[in-house]
Design an enzyme around this catalytic site. Structure first.
Site, PDB file in Angstrom:
ATOM      1  N   ASP A  27      80.129  18.836  67.486  1.00 11.54           N
ATOM      2  CA  ASP A  27      80.675  19.257  66.196  1.00 11.54           C
ATOM      3  C   ASP A  27      81.726  20.343  66.401  1.00 11.54           C
ATOM      4  O   ASP A  27      81.661  21.100  67.364  1.00 11.54           O
ATOM      5  CB  ASP A  27      79.505  19.767  65.333  1.00 11.54           C
ATOM      6  CG  ASP A  27      79.857  19.874  63.864  1.00 11.54           C
ATOM      7  OD1 ASP A  27      80.953  19.409  63.459  1.00 11.54           O
ATOM      8  OD2 ASP A  27      79.052  20.447  63.119  1.00 11.54           O
ATOM      9  N   ASN A  29      85.350  19.835  65.974  1.00 12.82           N
ATOM     10  CA  ASN A  29      86.720  19.413  66.317  1.00 12.82           C
ATOM     11  C   ASN A  29      87.717  19.769  65.219  1.00 12.82           C
ATOM     12  O   ASN A  29      88.808  20.254  65.501  1.00 12.82           O
ATOM     13  CB  ASN A  29      86.764  17.898  66.547  1.00 12.82           C
ATOM     14  CG  ASN A  29      85.909  17.467  67.711  1.00 12.82           C
ATOM     15  OD1 ASN A  29      85.842  18.145  68.724  1.00 12.82           O
ATOM     16  ND2 ASN A  29      85.246  16.339  67.559  1.00 12.82           N
ATOM     17  N   ASN A  75      80.370   9.195  58.736  1.00 15.77           N
ATOM     18  CA  ASN A  75      81.752   9.594  59.037  1.00 15.77           C
ATOM     19  C   ASN A  75      82.819   8.659  58.463  1.00 15.77           C
ATOM     20  O   ASN A  75      83.993   9.020  58.421  1.00 15.77           O
ATOM     21  CB  ASN A  75      81.967   9.728  60.543  1.00 15.77           C
ATOM     22  CG  ASN A  75      81.282  10.955  61.133  1.00 15.77           C
ATOM     23  OD1 ASN A  75      80.970  11.004  62.312  1.00 15.77           O
ATOM     24  ND2 ASN A  75      81.022  11.956  60.295  1.00 15.77           N
ATOM     25  N   ARG A  78      85.444   9.822  55.776  1.00 13.63           N
ATOM     26  CA  ARG A  78      86.602  10.674  56.081  1.00 13.63           C
ATOM     27  C   ARG A  78      87.911   9.937  55.795  1.00 13.63           C
ATOM     28  O   ARG A  78      87.924   8.724  55.653  1.00 13.63           O
ATOM     29  CB  ARG A  78      86.552  11.090  57.546  1.00 13.63           C
ATOM     30  CG  ARG A  78      85.387  12.006  57.829  1.00 13.63           C
ATOM     31  CD  ARG A  78      85.455  12.499  59.235  1.00 13.63           C
ATOM     32  NE  ARG A  78      84.301  13.320  59.550  1.00 13.63           N
ATOM     33  CZ  ARG A  78      84.083  13.843  60.743  1.00 13.63           C
ATOM     34  NH1 ARG A  78      84.937  13.631  61.730  1.00 13.63           N
ATOM     35  NH2 ARG A  78      83.027  14.585  60.961  1.00 13.63           N
ATOM     36  N   SER A 206      71.362  16.285  60.855  1.00 15.86           N
ATOM     37  CA  SER A 206      72.330  15.321  60.297  1.00 15.86           C
ATOM     38  C   SER A 206      72.033  13.866  60.668  1.00 15.86           C
ATOM     39  O   SER A 206      72.946  13.124  61.037  1.00 15.86           O
ATOM     40  CB  SER A 206      73.752  15.689  60.708  1.00 15.86           C
ATOM     41  OG  SER A 206      74.064  16.989  60.286  1.00 15.86           O
TER      42      SER A 206
HETATM   43  C1  V07 Z   1      85.042  10.308  70.015  1.00 17.09           C
HETATM   44  C2  V07 Z   1      85.760  12.567  70.807  1.00 17.09           C
HETATM   45  C3  V07 Z   1      84.577  13.454  71.085  1.00 17.09           C
HETATM   46  C4  V07 Z   1      84.238  14.372  69.941  1.00 17.09           C
HETATM   47  C5  V07 Z   1      83.566  13.720  68.766  1.00 17.09           C
HETATM   48  C6  V07 Z   1      84.285  12.731  67.889  1.00 17.09           C
HETATM   49  C7  V07 Z   1      85.561  12.126  68.416  1.00 17.09           C
HETATM   50  C8  V07 Z   1      84.659   9.479  73.389  1.00 17.09           C
HETATM   51  C9  V07 Z   1      84.259   8.304  72.788  1.00 17.09           C
HETATM   52  C10 V07 Z   1      83.777   7.083  73.390  1.00 17.09           C
HETATM   53  C11 V07 Z   1      82.823   6.322  72.742  1.00 17.09           C
HETATM   54  C12 V07 Z   1      82.345   5.139  73.294  1.00 17.09           C
HETATM   55  C13 V07 Z   1      82.800   4.750  74.483  1.00 17.09           C
HETATM   56  C14 V07 Z   1      83.748   5.502  75.145  1.00 17.09           C
HETATM   57  C15 V07 Z   1      84.235   6.674  74.607  1.00 17.09           C
HETATM   58  C16 V07 Z   1      84.380   8.540  71.425  1.00 17.09           C
HETATM   59  C17 V07 Z   1      84.301   8.183  69.203  1.00 17.09           C
HETATM   60  C18 V07 Z   1      84.765   9.458  68.955  1.00 17.09           C
HETATM   61  C19 V07 Z   1      84.014   7.252  68.082  1.00 17.09           C
HETATM   62  F1  V07 Z   1      82.314   3.628  75.048  1.00 17.09           F
HETATM   63  N1  V07 Z   1      85.009  10.355  72.487  1.00 17.09           N
HETATM   64  N2  V07 Z   1      84.854   9.811  71.270  1.00 17.09           N
HETATM   65  N3  V07 Z   1      84.114   7.711  70.423  1.00 17.09           N
HETATM   66  N4  V07 Z   1      85.472  11.605  69.776  1.00 17.09           N
END
Ligand code: V07
Length: 256
Positions: A27, A29, A75, A78, A206
């Site tokens: 949380d 960002n 989410n 948003r 949450s």
């Molecule tokens: C997301 C970056 C980290 C902060 C929180 C929200 C935004 C890496 C992934 C990811 C997910 C699955 C995967 C590989 C990478 C990711 C979402 C959001 C939806 F197989 N960061 N990140 N997926 N954020």
């Protein structure tokens, strides 16, 4: 002796008391971006860099499962632009990071209602899962479009259906059977986090893991997720170790 105090703080990680499963609610960002007069998506981009750093740190530490709460069922409310940017992150993450994951023997897994993710997002995620499926080290488990109440509801539905079909007897329903119907079932003995961290000062769950955190240690950190680094993470593991003491494998004996 120089530098010795009566109440010496432990500043070293005990390699014999590493939490097996760490879960993190990432949380802060948006707040990180706002502080810098940047758009929220800049915070998510930086947050993804933190995912890479913490994955490597956790893997080197000997953590067996790292579950990251990246996107919840709530989410979707948003702004559309923000949601579509977030949905592009798994693709961006993998192109560069998968080779590094393989070098570190890390396997990627995903839990949540992934069928509802955009086609390209799901494709990127599935590709990463496949490309790292041979890795036997840490499991990097992303909670994507996950909600714990939905998870428990589905488990109840599956068990009720099995009972209605006379495949099981309702008197046989026990905690193990319920755990077997949750999305963490594939983790076996490691399904329950030893340590749950939420960043950015919010002290709520949450709708993240509910069943699985029955006995977890909780740490709420003030650090915003994009500012979270190896050093911050190591300090929290030390804090966990201060709470969760091991008595040379005689933990249960000592309580007698
Ligand atoms: C997301 C970056 C980290 C902060 C929180 C929200 C935004 C890496 C992934 C990811 C997910 C699955 C995967 C590989 C990478 C990711 C979402 C959001 C939806 F197989 N960061 N990140 N997926 N954020």
């Amino acid at each position: 002796m120089l530098n010795s105090k009566k109440t010496k703080k432990v500043t070293q990680i005990d390699p014999d008391n590493i939490p097996s499963h760490v879960a993190i609610i990432m949380d802060g960002n948006g707040r990180w971006a706002k502080k810098r007069y940047l758009p929220r998506i800049a915070g998510h981009k930086q947050g993804m860099e933190t995912v890479k750093t913490i994955t490597k740190t956790a893997s080197h530490m000997g953590i067996k499962v790292l579950t990251l709460y990246a996107f919840s069922t709530e989410n979707w409310k948003r702004p559309k632009d923000e949601v579509s940017y977030i949905m592009s992150l798994p693709g961006a993450f993998f192109d560069k990071f998968v080779p590094e994951l393989i070098e570190n023997n890390v396997s990627v897994r995903v839990m949540g209602m992934t069928e509802q993710l955009p086609k390209q997002t799901l494709a990127a995620v599935n590709k990463a899962v496949e490309q790292t499926s041979h890795c036997t080290g840490m499991i990097l488990n992303f909670a994507l479009n996950y909600g714990a109440r939905m998870e428990i509801t589905n488990a109840v539905k599956e068990i009720a259906l099995a009972a209605a079909n006379h495949e099981i007897d309702p008197v046989d329903i026990d905690e193990n059977m319920i755990a077997d119907h949750l999305m963490t079932a594939f983790l076996g003995d490691l399904a329950d986090p030893d340590l749950l961290i939420r960043t950015s000062g919010e002290e709520r769950i949450s709708n993240f893991l509910l069943w699985q955190i029955a006995y977890s240690e909780f740490i709420f950190s003030e650090t915003l997720w994009p500012d979270f680094d190896a050093d911050t993470f190591e300090k929290l593991v030390i804090e966990y170790q201060g709470r969760h003491r091991r008595f040379g494998g005689l933990e249960k004996e000592s309580k007698k």
